[in-house]
Write an enzyme that holds these catalytic residues in place. Structure first.
Site, PDB file in Angstrom:
ATOM      1  N   GLU A 106       0.806  -1.221   0.000  1.00  0.00           N
ATOM      2  CA  GLU A 106       0.000   0.000   0.000  1.00  0.00           C
ATOM      3  C   GLU A 106       0.848   1.283   0.000  1.00  0.00           C
ATOM      4  O   GLU A 106       0.709   2.141   0.883  1.00  0.00           O
ATOM      5  CB  GLU A 106      -0.974  -0.021   1.177  1.00  0.00           C
ATOM      6  CG  GLU A 106      -1.955  -1.187   1.086  1.00  0.00           C
ATOM      7  CD  GLU A 106      -3.061  -1.148   2.126  1.00  0.00           C
ATOM      8  OE1 GLU A 106      -3.007  -0.306   3.044  1.00  0.00           O
ATOM      9  OE2 GLU A 106      -3.994  -1.969   2.020  1.00  0.00           O
ATOM     10  N   GLU A 147      -5.277  -8.419  -0.707  1.00  0.00           N
ATOM     11  CA  GLU A 147      -6.047  -8.305   0.536  1.00  0.00           C
ATOM     12  C   GLU A 147      -7.472  -7.927   0.165  1.00  0.00           C
ATOM     13  O   GLU A 147      -7.676  -7.053  -0.680  1.00  0.00           O
ATOM     14  CB  GLU A 147      -5.520  -7.199   1.463  1.00  0.00           C
ATOM     15  CG  GLU A 147      -4.178  -7.420   2.091  1.00  0.00           C
ATOM     16  CD  GLU A 147      -3.781  -6.236   2.993  1.00  0.00           C
ATOM     17  OE1 GLU A 147      -4.688  -5.483   3.432  1.00  0.00           O
ATOM     18  OE2 GLU A 147      -2.580  -6.069   3.217  1.00  0.00           O
TER      19      GLU A 147
END
Length: 513
Positions: free
Chosen positions: A159, A276
């Site tokens: 991220e 995810e």
């Protein structure tokens, strides 16, 4: 309305949902409760890969700098990594390697994330970082073999579009990706490397700039990755958080977004991994523990493979410490299992998916019908799940006519049903009724394990001209698995249920053998 399920399959069932599952940081795998949980998950579900943070963080102890003869040197130590990967492989699961976070003695700053303080700054020495990447991969190849490690995807960071996970901005991430992907391919050209592992909420421009950079610099990239969550802003409470939820379709929209955003680039044709996904991105949101959660995610598991090559549930277990050590067995953790292996309703959604057949016969907004190679027909059905907080639907009905056996078959089918709902297979409800004990004793843990098991029932239905009619009435937030098996009647000719207690008279064929 009754749905006539066709006899001929329309497609093969995609298993993108089981390609990977998430985990807490890498070194948690040294713990007994973690390994016991993963063994159970692998026995009853069977994921192929496992992905988590912290492979290169201080907790694994790989990066060990020292001074000798007035010179800085680095030893790469694999004491913990070998134990962890050995355990994974023994349990039939392979790593999905995420390269991060930064070892503290290689970091350019002190910014960290999580309770366990993963460092989120760039390397202060790119050459030393590249040596670390090469050293880890060469060791894994030496220990486990090149053919095996080539199957392990390698993701560059986590991220980087969020300041909380990467402190230096997009251009610095591009540089990290260039150095890292090049180092990976220097070890072996067929290792799979990719990224950028984006959190939801990024603008299209972020991933397009990344694609332009990779193409302009002619950098290696074998897959594209992003994350998907459907929750809104955090409403904090002590030891927890609440959030609004978007419809489950929002997750599917996020799964499909990179292909649209990357249209026209060479990255658009690469495999897409959602590394995810979940409803809430918080590890202390009680929604994760509920029956609602299983019904909410059912259409995502059924349909997600149309949009992505894999989508990895975050996470398999509540052995997880991003915001600290959990204080209660049901604390809103991401896991399919709580500590001590109490199964949540969403765990059973996954076990139900694992028992579906290979051939898709029908798929709708509340059901999936499949057939196994041996002729068994399986039905996964779920009640509507309203994320706006409306009352759960009671009595949602699904009427199906299912093909059983050959087109001329007559007789009966054995029907086996397992269900989780607000009232069945819902250990959190039992825990609430116990008074929410923070540390249940052995007796209450046994009761919670018992409450976590699905409701089970069975009966027979008639089969006429190769078809059986099934009426499913679903309870509040129910997810149910139905299995139909054609009956081959082997009852002896002399048997009579009427004589079970020695009553009645012997039939005319009682002497038959």
């Amino acid at each position: 309305m009754r749905i006539d399920v066709p006899r001929q399959p329309t497609a093969r069932l995609c298993d993108a949902w089981r390609h990977c599952v998430g985990t807490g940081r890498f070194d948690l795998a040294l713990r007994r409760d973690y390994q016991d949980s993963l063994a159970l998950v692998q026995r009853e579900i069977g994921f192929r890969h496992i992905r988590g943070h912290g492979l290169l963080s201080d907790g694994t102890g790989i990066h060990q700098p020292y001074e000798h003869a007035g010179e800085r040197r680095v030893r790469h130590a694999f004491t913990y990594v070998d134990q962890i990967v050995d355990a994974y492989l023994d349990l039939g699961i392979e790593p999905f390697l995420e390269l991060g976070f930064m070892p503290s003695q290689l970091a350019s700053g002190e910014d960290t994330v999580f309770w366990w303080k993963g460092n989120i700054t760039p390397p202060r020495d790119e050459a030393e970082w590249a040596d670390l990447v090469r050293g880890v991969l060469r060791h894994l190849i030496d220990r486990y073999g090149l053919d095996q490690v080539r199957r392990w995807p390698i993701e560059v960071w986590n991220e980087p579009n969020l300041e909380g996970f990467w402190s230096a901005g997009q251009d610095a991430y591009h540089r990290l990706y260039e150095v890292t992907s090049t180092a990976v391919k220097e070890v072996d050209a067929e290792l799979q490397v990719g990224g950028p592992s984006l959190a939801p909420g990024y603008q299209d421009e972020w991933i397009r700039r990344f694609a332009d950079f990779v193409e302009t610099r002619d950098l290696p990239i074998d897959f594209v990755s992003r994350h998907a969550y459907s929750s809104g802003p955090v409403q904090p409470v002590p030891f927890g958080a609440h959030q609004t939820l978007m419809p489950a379709s929002a997750l599917l929209e996020q799964f499909g977004a990179p292909k649209r955003q990357l249209a026209g680039s060479r990255l658009a044709e690469l495999p897409l991994h959602i590394t995810e996904f979940n409803s809430s991105y918080r590890p202390d949101n009680p929604i994760h523990d509920t029956a609602f959660h299983a019904a909410y995610l059912a259409p995502v598991l059924v349909n997600g493979g149309d949009l992505a090559d894999s989508f990895s549930y975050w996470t398999f277990s509540d052995v997880f410490e991003e915001v600290g050590i959990p204080t209660a067995p049901f604390h809103g953790g991401f896991g399919l299992l709580t500590h001590r292996q109490i199964k949540k309703p969403t765990y059973h959604l996954y076990t139900f998916m694992a028992e579906m057949g290979e051939q898709i016969l029908a798929r709708g907004e509340d059901h999936l019908v499949t057939r196994h190679e041996d002729g068994r027909v399986t039905v996964l059905a779920w009640a509507p799940a309203d994320p706006t907080g409306g009352a759960p639907v009671e009595g949602h009905t699904l009427r199906l006519t299912l093909p059983v056996g050959t087109p001329e078959a007559r007789g009966s089918a054995y029907v086996r049903r397992r269900s989780v709902s607000e009232d069945a297979g819902n250990a959190r409800a039992a825990w609430i009724e116990m008074g929410r004990p923070l540390a249940p004793d052995t007796r209450r843990l046994d009761a919670l394990h018992e409450a976590a098991e699905p409701a089970r029932s069975h009966h027979a239905v008639p089969v006429t001209a190769g078809r059986a009619e099934i009426d499913l009435v679903l309870a509040r937030n129910e997810v149910t698995l139905l299995e139909l098996t054609p009956v081959v009647d082997e009852t002896p000719k002399w048997w009579s249920e009427e004589r079970l207690f020695g009553l009645g008279e012997e039939g005319t064929d009682a002497s038959a053998t």
